[in-house]
Enzyme design. Structure first.
Site, PDB file in Angstrom:
ATOM      1  N   CYS A  97      -2.909  44.868  -6.993  1.00  0.00           N
ATOM      2  CA  CYS A  97      -4.244  44.257  -6.997  1.00  0.00           C
ATOM      3  C   CYS A  97      -5.136  44.942  -8.141  1.00  0.00           C
ATOM      4  O   CYS A  97      -5.103  46.209  -8.181  1.00  0.00           O
ATOM      5  CB  CYS A  97      -5.050  44.212  -5.762  1.00  0.00           C
ATOM      6  SG  CYS A  97      -6.751  43.557  -5.982  1.00  0.00           S
TER       7      CYS A  97
ATOM      8  N   CYS B 252      -4.773  39.471 -13.045  1.00  0.00           N
ATOM      9  CA  CYS B 252      -5.015  39.161 -11.589  1.00  0.00           C
ATOM     10  C   CYS B 252      -3.701  39.056 -11.036  1.00  0.00           C
ATOM     11  O   CYS B 252      -2.963  38.167 -11.447  1.00  0.00           O
ATOM     12  CB  CYS B 252      -5.985  38.114 -11.529  1.00  0.00           C
ATOM     13  SG  CYS B 252      -6.178  37.362  -9.852  1.00  0.00           S
TER      14      CYS B 252
ATOM     15  N   HIS C 137      -8.141  45.322  -8.591  1.00  0.00           N
ATOM     16  CA  HIS C 137      -9.189  46.132  -8.027  1.00  0.00           C
ATOM     17  C   HIS C 137      -9.082  47.651  -7.794  1.00  0.00           C
ATOM     18  O   HIS C 137      -9.639  48.416  -7.721  1.00  0.00           O
ATOM     19  CB  HIS C 137      -9.939  45.269  -6.855  1.00  0.00           C
ATOM     20  CG  HIS C 137     -10.910  44.463  -7.218  1.00  0.00           C
ATOM     21  ND1 HIS C 137     -10.528  43.339  -7.942  1.00  0.00           N
ATOM     22  CD2 HIS C 137     -12.222  44.309  -6.853  1.00  0.00           C
ATOM     23  CE1 HIS C 137     -11.639  42.395  -7.895  1.00  0.00           C
ATOM     24  NE2 HIS C 137     -12.706  43.112  -7.406  1.00  0.00           N
TER      25      HIS C 137
ATOM     26  N   GLU D  55     -15.819  46.125  -4.859  1.00  0.00           N
ATOM     27  CA  GLU D  55     -17.013  45.000  -5.253  1.00  0.00           C
ATOM     28  C   GLU D  55     -18.339  45.713  -4.893  1.00  0.00           C
ATOM     29  O   GLU D  55     -19.340  45.332  -5.535  1.00  0.00           O
ATOM     30  CB  GLU D  55     -17.012  43.492  -4.589  1.00  0.00           C
ATOM     31  CG  GLU D  55     -15.617  42.844  -5.008  1.00  0.00           C
ATOM     32  CD  GLU D  55     -16.036  42.109  -6.388  1.00  0.00           C
ATOM     33  OE1 GLU D  55     -16.927  41.772  -6.775  1.00  0.00           O
ATOM     34  OE2 GLU D  55     -15.011  42.124  -7.432  1.00  0.00           O
TER      35      GLU D  55
ATOM     36  N   ASP E 206      -9.281  37.486 -15.108  1.00  0.00           N
ATOM     37  CA  ASP E 206      -9.014  37.646 -13.769  1.00  0.00           C
ATOM     38  C   ASP E 206      -9.986  36.770 -12.895  1.00  0.00           C
ATOM     39  O   ASP E 206     -11.082  36.191 -13.324  1.00  0.00           O
ATOM     40  CB  ASP E 206      -9.510  39.292 -13.533  1.00  0.00           C
ATOM     41  CG  ASP E 206      -9.399  39.754 -11.908  1.00  0.00           C
ATOM     42  OD1 ASP E 206      -8.549  39.182 -11.499  1.00  0.00           O
ATOM     43  OD2 ASP E 206     -10.089  40.635 -11.599  1.00  0.00           O
ATOM     44  N   SER E 207      -9.926  36.860 -11.530  1.00  0.00           N
ATOM     45  CA  SER E 207     -10.891  36.192 -10.471  1.00  0.00           C
ATOM     46  C   SER E 207     -12.289  36.927 -10.550  1.00  0.00           C
ATOM     47  O   SER E 207     -13.134  36.258 -10.133  1.00  0.00           O
ATOM     48  CB  SER E 207     -10.187  36.248  -9.097  1.00  0.00           C
ATOM     49  OG  SER E 207      -9.846  37.575  -8.819  1.00  0.00           O
TER      50      SER E 207
HETATM   51  N1  DGL Z   1      -7.931  39.792  -8.694  1.00  0.00           N
HETATM   52  C1  DGL Z   1      -7.302  39.756  -7.434  1.00  0.00           C
HETATM   53  C2  DGL Z   1      -5.868  40.394  -7.723  1.00  0.00           C
HETATM   54  O1  DGL Z   1      -5.825  41.261  -8.548  1.00  0.00           O
HETATM   55  C3  DGL Z   1      -8.382  40.526  -6.461  1.00  0.00           C
HETATM   56  C4  DGL Z   1      -9.307  39.917  -5.999  1.00  0.00           C
HETATM   57  C5  DGL Z   1      -9.386  38.467  -5.373  1.00  0.00           C
HETATM   58  O2  DGL Z   1      -8.920  38.182  -4.203  1.00  0.00           O
HETATM   59  O3  DGL Z   1      -9.612  37.571  -6.265  1.00  0.00           O
HETATM   60  O4  DGL Z   1      -5.010  40.263  -6.640  1.00  0.00           O
END
Ligand code: DGL
Length: 287
Positions: A199, A84, A201, A161, A20-21
């Site tokens: 997403c 992600c 998150h 976050e 993931d990011s």
């Molecule tokens: N992990 C990203 C997603 O699921 C969200 C966080 C980001 O923008 O990097 O889209």
């Protein structure tokens, strides 16, 4: 287990790389662990380069490919789950070209879950700006005969976050975004009965979101559908051995890496994973 120990020296079972990011993808890892407690997981959160959701396709593809290479070449992952939505929407091809292992994103399982649920054939999707701009969800839903109306909710990732998952400010932001989305759906003549959390998150905001959607609208998280699909594919593709035939380990074997903010990852990651993430190792993937 020593943190210096190579993940490949752990007990037998497929090594599943989860990327993931940031650490939102731990919500997907949680679902994967529940499905495959016998597997070994190595998770990478590219926290130094988060957010991906406001960046260009070219940049997202480069970051995601580098992260995938780290998991496969250095951590010996045999299967990758791109936990992600933004990377799944914009970089799946780049990741597949970068590594010689099967790759599963979260968009197709999410769209599949939405299609399985909706009775009206209309769904709503909330996601990052980049995911919405790609229309990956609308396309994946469209292939299943479902119409999707999408909305970018850029304020939600920073709120998560910050740890404000049950904060009045977050509740108000969610209320405003969903009111705008419902208005857009009405304007398009749609009657959505499902809302996809596009997403990784957003599952942390599930409570707040569920309190804001109209009655009759079900909130769909792609994590469970992604985990089910990963288990299905692993049963046939990794070493030709069905996961279910491998003896369960004593507990989940998870090794976590981050490209920055290790302390924050350790502090907030447990909320996403559902239990302590343990020691998170710092890795430098370059700029
Ligand atoms: N992990 C990203 C997603 O699921 C969200 C966080 C980001 O923008 O990097 O889209």
């Amino acid at each position: 287990m020593s943190v210096a120990e190579s993940v490949t020296e752990l007990a037998s079972g497929p090594v599943i790389g989860v990327f993931d990011s940031g650490f939102g993808g731990l919500t997907v890892l949680r679902a994967l662990v529940e499905r495959m407690p016998q597997a070994r997981f190595v998770f990478l959160g590219d926290t130094a380069r988060l957010p991906y959701g406001s960046k260009s396709q070219r940049t997202i593809a480069r970051y995601a490919a580098e992260s995938a290479r780290f998991l496969v070449e250095e951590q010996r992952a045999e299967f990758l789950v791109i936990a992600c939505n933004t990377a799944s929407a914009l970089a799946l091809d780049a990741i597949e070209a970068a590594v010689p292992v099967p790759v599963l994103g979260v968009i197709e399982p999410g769209a599949e879950a939405a299609a399985a649920h909706t009775k009206t054939g209309n769904v709503m999707v909330i996601a990052t700006e980049a995911t919405v701009a790609s229309h990956a969800y609308a396309a994946a839903c469209g292939r299943r005969g479902v119409r999707a109306v999408e909305k970018a909710c850029p304020l939600l990732v920073p709120l998560v976050e910050e740890g404000w998952t049950d904060h009045p400010v977050t509740a108000e932001v969610v209320r405003i975004y969903l009111a705008e989305l419902l208005e857009a759906a009405r304007h398009a003549g749609l009657q959505p009965d499902a809302l996809v959390l596009g997403c990784t998150h957003y599952p942390l905001l599930r409570g707040v979101i569920e309190r804001s959607v109209p009655e009759g609208v079900t909130v769909i998280d792609s994590a469970e559908a992604t985990a089910a699909e990963a288990a299905r594919r692993l049963a046939t593709r990794v070493r030709g051995v069905a996961c279910e035939t491998v003896e369960p380990a004593a507990g989940p074997q998870i090794r976590c890496f981050a490209t920055d903010s290790v302390a924050k990852f350790e502090r907030l990651g447990s909320r996403f994973l559902g239990h302590p993430v343990g020691v998170v190792e710092l890795v430098d993937l370059g700029g």
